[in-house]
Enzyme design. Structure first.
Site, mmCIF file in Angstrom:
data_model
loop_
_atom_site.group_PDB
_atom_site.id
_atom_site.type_symbol
_atom_site.label_atom_id
_atom_site.label_comp_id
_atom_site.label_asym_id
_atom_site.label_seq_id
_atom_site.Cartn_x
_atom_site.Cartn_y
_atom_site.Cartn_z
ATOM 1 N N ASN A 1 18.229 11.016 17.160
ATOM 2 C CA ASN A 1 17.315 11.337 16.200
ATOM 3 C C ASN A 1 17.269 13.084 16.152
ATOM 4 O O ASN A 1 16.455 13.677 16.740
ATOM 5 C CB ASN A 1 16.104 10.769 16.692
ATOM 6 C CG ASN A 1 14.788 11.060 15.458
ATOM 7 O OD1 ASN A 1 14.913 11.500 14.477
ATOM 8 N ND2 ASN A 1 13.584 10.837 15.884
ATOM 9 N N TRP A 2 17.822 13.340 14.933
ATOM 10 C CA TRP A 2 17.770 14.860 14.696
ATOM 11 C C TRP A 2 16.266 15.356 13.877
ATOM 12 O O TRP A 2 16.054 16.503 13.876
ATOM 13 C CB TRP A 2 18.929 15.052 13.734
ATOM 14 C CG TRP A 2 20.300 14.899 14.510
ATOM 15 C CD1 TRP A 2 20.586 14.558 15.442
ATOM 16 C CD2 TRP A 2 21.555 15.185 13.710
ATOM 17 N NE1 TRP A 2 21.789 14.355 15.945
ATOM 18 C CE2 TRP A 2 22.558 14.975 14.743
ATOM 19 C CE3 TRP A 2 21.971 15.519 12.618
ATOM 20 C CZ2 TRP A 2 23.803 14.863 14.699
ATOM 21 C CZ3 TRP A 2 23.160 15.758 12.318
ATOM 22 C CH2 TRP A 2 24.375 15.340 13.352
ATOM 23 N N LYS A 3 15.375 14.274 13.680
ATOM 24 C CA LYS A 3 14.415 14.686 12.853
ATOM 25 C C LYS A 3 14.560 15.431 12.068
ATOM 26 O O LYS A 3 15.476 15.704 11.237
ATOM 27 C CB LYS A 3 13.212 15.109 13.991
ATOM 28 C CG LYS A 3 13.371 14.415 15.223
ATOM 29 C CD LYS A 3 12.075 14.726 16.286
ATOM 30 C CE LYS A 3 12.179 13.666 17.617
ATOM 31 N NZ LYS A 3 11.143 14.047 18.307
ATOM 32 N N HIS B 1 8.636 5.326 14.538
ATOM 33 C CA HIS B 1 8.470 6.297 15.278
ATOM 34 C C HIS B 1 7.108 6.783 15.451
ATOM 35 O O HIS B 1 6.547 6.859 14.438
ATOM 36 C CB HIS B 1 9.406 7.479 14.822
ATOM 37 C CG HIS B 1 9.739 8.486 15.858
ATOM 38 N ND1 HIS B 1 8.887 9.348 15.880
ATOM 39 C CD2 HIS B 1 10.672 8.736 16.546
ATOM 40 C CE1 HIS B 1 9.274 10.211 17.084
ATOM 41 N NE2 HIS B 1 10.806 9.919 17.530
ATOM 42 N N GLU C 1 6.102 9.577 15.672
ATOM 43 C CA GLU C 1 5.452 10.730 14.733
ATOM 44 C C GLU C 1 5.077 10.373 13.330
ATOM 45 O O GLU C 1 4.157 10.661 12.748
ATOM 46 C CB GLU C 1 6.676 11.836 14.627
ATOM 47 C CG GLU C 1 6.942 12.799 15.889
ATOM 48 C CD GLU C 1 8.357 13.064 16.289
ATOM 49 O OE1 GLU C 1 9.189 13.294 15.470
ATOM 50 O OE2 GLU C 1 8.741 13.501 17.313
ATOM 51 N N GLU D 1 9.066 4.367 23.559
ATOM 52 C CA GLU D 1 9.175 5.794 23.688
ATOM 53 C C GLU D 1 7.572 6.194 23.920
ATOM 54 O O GLU D 1 6.796 6.125 23.091
ATOM 55 C CB GLU D 1 9.368 6.397 22.374
ATOM 56 C CG GLU D 1 10.688 6.208 21.985
ATOM 57 C CD GLU D 1 11.458 7.249 20.996
ATOM 58 O OE1 GLU D 1 12.159 7.711 21.269
ATOM 59 O OE2 GLU D 1 10.696 7.404 19.929
ATOM 60 N N GLY E 1 9.217 14.981 23.309
ATOM 61 C CA GLY E 1 9.433 16.348 23.312
ATOM 62 C C GLY E 1 8.547 17.108 23.958
ATOM 63 O O GLY E 1 8.162 18.446 23.806
ATOM 64 N N SER F 1 12.271 12.794 26.081
ATOM 65 C CA SER F 1 12.866 13.701 27.007
ATOM 66 C C SER F 1 13.801 13.392 27.777
ATOM 67 O O SER F 1 14.030 13.859 29.040
ATOM 68 C CB SER F 1 11.741 14.448 27.890
ATOM 69 O OG SER F 1 10.459 15.083 27.088
ATOM 70 N N GLY G 1 15.990 13.043 21.033
ATOM 71 C CA GLY G 1 15.442 13.659 20.184
ATOM 72 C C GLY G 1 16.073 15.258 20.342
ATOM 73 O O GLY G 1 17.447 15.499 20.230
ATOM 74 N N GLY G 2 15.458 16.340 21.104
ATOM 75 C CA GLY G 2 15.800 17.395 21.328
ATOM 76 C C GLY G 2 17.148 17.651 21.938
ATOM 77 O O GLY G 2 17.863 18.507 21.622
HETATM 78 C C1 PEP Z 1 12.268 10.970 19.910
HETATM 79 O O1 PEP Z 1 12.009 11.640 18.911
HETATM 80 O O2 PEP Z 1 12.467 9.954 19.595
HETATM 81 C C2 PEP Z 1 12.364 11.866 21.191
HETATM 82 C C3 PEP Z 1 12.582 10.730 22.131
HETATM 83 O O3 PEP Z 1 12.318 13.069 21.390
HETATM 84 P P1 PEP Z 1 12.778 13.810 22.612
HETATM 85 O O4 PEP Z 1 14.115 13.380 23.284
HETATM 86 O O5 PEP Z 1 12.719 15.458 22.287
HETATM 87 O O6 PEP Z 1 11.563 13.672 23.515
#
Ligand code: PEP
Length: 252
Positions: A9-11, A94, A96, A166, A172, A212, A233-234
């Site tokens: 997920n590049w957000k 998600h 966010e 999640e 994040g 993470s 994500g990251g």
């Molecule tokens: C996400 O945004 O779905 C996520 C899991 O981010 P991260 O891996 O950065 O925690």
């Protein structure tokens, strides 16, 4: 029995050239036939990334959709538009979007139904806040989000859905859930799916962990019985770390 599925997920990250470079690098280096992967760039670059992944084993996903066919919804993107752009998956619910944009289960349910009605595969996210975990509400929160988002989805339709657990406190933040903590919730989610849809659907539904995920923790997380992949994500923002997660997951 369940093929591992890892999605990036590049957000709202990576501009045009960065998105194209990352997609090209993943496409060139990914060669694992035992794992499904998808990358989910921002709306603006879906078309450019689609040109790079088209015809490869890297699938394309979007990060959202609006649950109407067409019309006066300024700034929104429909399921059919995502299909036109070559998307196979769409991330829905998600945290966010739940917490920054105030999306509730009813709205996420409309999106899930719309995605499925068009043949798009939802990656449906659920997860508790830190205070909800600390006050022992994880199971209740996850059950409410899951059942609310899946209202009126039939067992046949459920076959298109991937669930992503999640925990919001792990997204994040660098704080990853312990493999046993994640596994406990994944087991509960699978039991819920079994209760609602039967054991066969529960056994085949993929449940990703997100929060993470990094190359260093991927193997242990994905080694758990009910963790079938990751929503990243990251660490999905560079090909080195994304591909290392895939390699380590494959070894688990
Ligand atoms: C996400 O945004 O779905 C996520 C899991 O981010 P991260 O891996 O950065 O925690």
């Amino acid at each position: 029995m369940r093929r591992p599925f890892i999605a990036g997920n590049w957000k709202m990250n990576l501009h045009a050239s960065e998105s194209a470079e990352l997609a090209a690098s993943i496409v060139t280096q990914f060669d694992n036939t035992d794992i499904d992967i998808a990358i989910c760039p921002s709306f603006g670059y879906l078309s450019a990334v689609a040109n790079l992944v088209n015809g490869t084993s890297v699938a394309l996903g979007a990060q959202n959709l609006y649950p109407a066919e067409d019309g006066a919804y300024t700034g929104e993107v429909s399921a059919d538009m995502l299909l036109d752009l070559g998307c196979e998956y769409v991330i829905l619910g998600h945290s966010e979007r739940r917490h920054i944009l105030n999306e509730d289960d009813q709205f996420i349910n409309l999106k899930t139904k719309m995605a499925i009605s068009r043949g798009l595969r939802p990656i449906l996210c659920v997860g508790e806040l830190l205070e909800e975990r600390e006050t022992g509400q994880t199971e209740t929160v996850v059950e409410k989000q899951l059942l609310g988002s899946l209202a009126d989805i039939s067992p046949t339709e459920m076959a298109l859905v991937t669930v992503a657990y999640e925990p919001v406190w792990a997204i994040g933040t660098g704080k990853v859930a312990l493999p046993e903590q994640a596994e406990e919730v994944h087991r509960q989610i699978r039991a819920l799916i079994s209760r609602e849809y039967g054991q066969e659907i529960a056994d085949t539904t993929r449940i990703q962990y997100g929060g993470s995920v990094k190359p260093e923790n991927a193997a242990e997380l994905l080694g758990q019985e009910n963790i079938d992949g990751a929503l990243v994500g990251g660490a999905a923002l560079t090909s080195d770390s994304f591909l290392a997660i895939i390699t380590n997951a494959a070894a688990s």
